[in-house]
Design a protein around this motif. Structure first.
Motif, PDB file in Angstrom:
ATOM      1  N   GLU A 202      34.187  39.015  48.546  1.00 28.77           N
ATOM      2  CA  GLU A 202      34.335  38.793  49.985  1.00 28.77           C
ATOM      3  C   GLU A 202      34.391  37.297  50.295  1.00 28.77           C
ATOM      4  O   GLU A 202      35.188  36.851  51.118  1.00 28.77           O
ATOM      5  N   GLU A 203      33.567  36.519  49.601  1.00 32.74           N
ATOM      6  CA  GLU A 203      33.552  35.067  49.842  1.00 32.74           C
ATOM      7  C   GLU A 203      34.828  34.402  49.352  1.00 32.74           C
ATOM      8  O   GLU A 203      35.461  33.634  50.083  1.00 32.74           O
ATOM      9  N   VAL A 204      35.225  34.692  48.131  1.00 28.90           N
ATOM     10  CA  VAL A 204      36.401  34.004  47.569  1.00 28.90           C
ATOM     11  C   VAL A 204      37.688  34.469  48.243  1.00 28.90           C
ATOM     12  O   VAL A 204      38.639  33.703  48.383  1.00 28.90           O
ATOM     13  N   SER A 205      37.733  35.728  48.679  1.00 30.35           N
ATOM     14  CA  SER A 205      38.933  36.231  49.357  1.00 30.35           C
ATOM     15  C   SER A 205      39.118  35.538  50.701  1.00 30.35           C
ATOM     16  O   SER A 205      40.250  35.283  51.133  1.00 30.35           O
ATOM     17  N   ALA A 206      38.008  35.222  51.358  1.00 32.29           N
ATOM     18  CA  ALA A 206      38.080  34.563  52.668  1.00 32.29           C
ATOM     19  C   ALA A 206      38.660  33.157  52.559  1.00 32.29           C
ATOM     20  O   ALA A 206      39.202  32.620  53.527  1.00 32.29           O
ATOM     21  N   GLU A 207      38.545  32.558  51.365  1.00 41.23           N
ATOM     22  CA  GLU A 207      39.117  31.228  51.159  1.00 41.23           C
ATOM     23  C   GLU A 207      40.642  31.272  51.110  1.00 41.23           C
ATOM     24  O   GLU A 207      41.302  30.251  51.278  1.00 41.23           O
ATOM     25  N   GLU A 208      41.188  32.471  50.868  1.00 41.88           N
ATOM     26  CA  GLU A 208      42.641  32.614  50.727  1.00 41.88           C
ATOM     27  C   GLU A 208      43.305  33.212  51.960  1.00 41.88           C
ATOM     28  O   GLU A 208      44.510  33.378  52.004  1.00 41.88           O
ATOM     29  N   ARG A 209      42.494  33.569  52.939  1.00 44.82           N
ATOM     30  CA  ARG A 209      43.035  34.124  54.184  1.00 44.82           C
ATOM     31  C   ARG A 209      42.191  33.600  55.330  1.00 44.82           C
ATOM     32  O   ARG A 209      41.140  33.003  55.128  1.00 44.82           O
ATOM     33  N   SER A 210      42.635  33.799  56.539  1.00 44.93           N
ATOM     34  CA  SER A 210      41.841  33.378  57.684  1.00 44.93           C
ATOM     35  C   SER A 210      40.633  34.299  57.821  1.00 44.93           C
ATOM     36  O   SER A 210      40.745  35.523  57.685  1.00 44.93           O
ATOM     37  N   ARG A 211      39.476  33.713  58.094  1.00 39.86           N
ATOM     38  CA  ARG A 211      38.257  34.505  58.223  1.00 39.86           C
ATOM     39  C   ARG A 211      38.307  35.343  59.493  1.00 39.86           C
ATOM     40  O   ARG A 211      38.729  34.870  60.545  1.00 39.86           O
ATOM     41  N   ASP A 212      37.849  36.584  59.377  1.00 38.17           N
ATOM     42  CA  ASP A 212      37.760  37.424  60.562  1.00 38.17           C
ATOM     43  C   ASP A 212      36.291  37.541  60.969  1.00 38.17           C
ATOM     44  O   ASP A 212      35.391  37.051  60.281  1.00 38.17           O
ATOM     45  N   GLU A 213      36.048  38.217  62.084  1.00 38.12           N
ATOM     46  CA  GLU A 213      34.689  38.288  62.600  1.00 38.12           C
ATOM     47  C   GLU A 213      33.776  39.181  61.765  1.00 38.12           C
ATOM     48  O   GLU A 213      32.550  39.153  61.907  1.00 38.12           O
TER      49      GLU A 213
END
Length: 355
Positions: A202-213
Motif C-alpha cells: 500500500e505504501e510503495v504503490s502510493a508512490e507510483e500513483r496519486s494518493r487517495d483518501e
C-alpha cells in the motif's frame, strides 16, 4: 521470503543509494581498500561518508524526528525500506519504529543489547532509545514508523487491551524506566506475513500513483490488524524487558479521561472520576508511571497541540486554548520545554513536508 511476487519484483535491483552503500560496505573490509575508496570520492561526497563511518562507531549520535525531509510524515503511519548495505549508524528518534525482517538476517543493537533477527522477526523500538541495525548481504528489511503524538488516535481501541504489547506502547509514552524494545518471532505465520506485505505494498504503490483518501486509513487498519494478531498469537514467546500490564492499563484510563477533558482537567476532577482521594491518586500515579500528574497532563496537552498544528489551520492562540492553556506565554513555554521549539516553528517545519 517475500511471498507477494509484485512486491518482490520491486526490490530486485539496487537503488543508487544502495549501490553507493555497497561500495562502502566492501571497501571497509580492508583498511588500505577503504583509504583508496575515500581518496577516490569527489570532495563533496567525502564528508558524508566519513560522517557515516563515525556514526557507525557511535562517535556521532543522530536523532531523527518526524520533521526530517526524508520522512514524509503527512500520515500517522509510514513504511520505509531499510536500504541494503546501509552503515549501522547509532541513532534514536522521536517516533515509534517496528523493524520487520521479511528476508535475511540482521543484528539490532538496542542500548546494551544485541538482538539477532531473521526471517519473520519484528522488533518494536521506543522513542528516544539509541540503536543501530547491521544487516547481512541480501536482506529485505522494512521499518514501520508511527507518530508518537498521534499514537492514541492511531491505536485507540488496541491500547485498551490488557496485554504486553499494549502495555509497551503506554509505558513508552507516559512512564519512566521505559522498556526499550519488544521483539516477536513470527516465521511461518502466513497471516502476519500477508498483513505486512499488504501494508508495504500500500505504501510503495502510493508512490507510483496519486494518493487517495483511503491510503492513510488503510495503513492504520493494516497496522491495527497486525498488532492484534501479534497480541493473540505471539506475546508468550516475545523477547522484552518486564512490562506491567496493570500499571499500563491505569495510565491509559487516566490518559483517556484527560484527553477528553483537556481544558478543565485537574487532579481533583480526575480523582472524583475514579472515586479516589486526590492524595491517593497522586501516589498511585507516581508509583505506576514514575512521574506526577502535572507532567502527564502536560505531555497529553502538547501531543494534542502537535496534532492540531500539523493537521488544522487553527492559529496558535486557538490551539493553546483548545489544549487548556489560557495564557499564550504559558502555552509557548510548555511547548518548548517538551518539543524544544516554538509552536510556530513546529508548524512551519511540518507544513514543509505537506506542500
Amino acid at each position: 521470503m517475500i511471498q507477494n511476487q509484485s512486491l518482490a519484483a520491486r526490490f530486485q535491483e539496487l537503488t543508487d543509494s544502495e549501490r553507493m552503500f555497497r561500495e562502502l560496505y566492501f571497501a571497509k573490509k580492508e583498511p588500505d581498500q577503504l583509504r583508496r575508496y575515500l581518496a577516490s570520492l569527489p570532495q563533496e561526497r567525502q564528508k558524508p561518508v566519513r560522517d557515516w563511518l563515525q556514526a557507525e562507531k557511535g562517535v556521532i549520535l543522530s536523532e531523527l524526528t518526524e520533521n526530517l525531509a526524508e520522512f514524509d510524515f503527512s500520515d500517522n503511519v509510514i513504511v520505509t525500506r531499510h536500504a541494503r548495505y546501509t552503515p549501522a549508524f547509532v541513532h534514536k528518534h522521536t517516533f515509534f519504529e517496528i523493524v520487520c525482517v521479511l528476508e535475511g538476517n540482521c543484528v539490532n543493537r538496542i542500548g546494551d543489547t544485541c538482538l539477532s533477527m531473521s526471517d519473520g522477526d519484528l522488533c518494536m523500538i521506543s522513542p528516544g532509545v539509541y540503536h543501530a541495525l547491521q544487516e547481512t548481504e541480501g536482506s529485505h528489511i522494512f521499518n514501520i514508523l508511527i507518530k508518537h503524538y498521534s499514537l492514541m488516535e492511531t491505536l485507540s481501541n488496541f491500547l485498551l487491551q490488557k496485554n504486553a504489547l499494549a502495555g509497551f506502547f503506554i509505558q513508552s509514552l507516559y512512564m519512566k524506566n521505559t522498556k526499550h524494545y519488544l521483539s516477536f518471532h513470527t516465521k511461518g505465520d502466513r497471516e502476519i506475513q500477508h498483513l505486512l506485505e499488504a501494508l508495504i505494498l500500500e505504501e510503495v504503490s502510493a508512490e507510483e500513483r496519486s494518493r487517495d483518501e483511503q491510503h492513510s486509513a488503510l495503513k492504520e487498519a493494516y497496522l491495527n490488524a497486525l498488532l492484534n494478531l501479534l497480541a493473540r498469537s505471539h506475546t508468550e514467546a516475545a523477547e522484552c524487558e518486564g512490562i506491567s500490564v496493570a500499571n499500563s492499563r491505569l495510565i491509559f484510563e487516566i490518559q483517556k479521561y484527560l484527553t477528553s477533558n483537556l481544558q478543565t482537567a485537574t487532579l481533583q476532577s480526575l480523582a472524583e472520576h475514579f472515586n479516589y482521594s486526590p492524595s491517593y491518586l497522586s501516589r498511585l500515579i507516581q508509583q505506576s508511571a514514575g512521574t506526577n500528574f502535572s507532567k502527564i497532563l502536560r505531555r497529553i496537552k502538547i501531543n494534542k497541540a502537535c496534532s492540531l498544528l500539523s493537521n488544522t489551520d487553527l492559529n496558535v492562540n486557538e490551539i493553546g486554548e483548545q489544549t487548556g492553556y489560557r495564557c499564550q506565554r504559558q502555552f509557548n513555554r510548555a511547548f518548548q520545554d517538551v518539543i524544544h521549539m516554538t509552536p510556530s516553528e513546529y508548524r512551519k517545519q511540518h507544513r514543509l513536508l505537506l506542500l
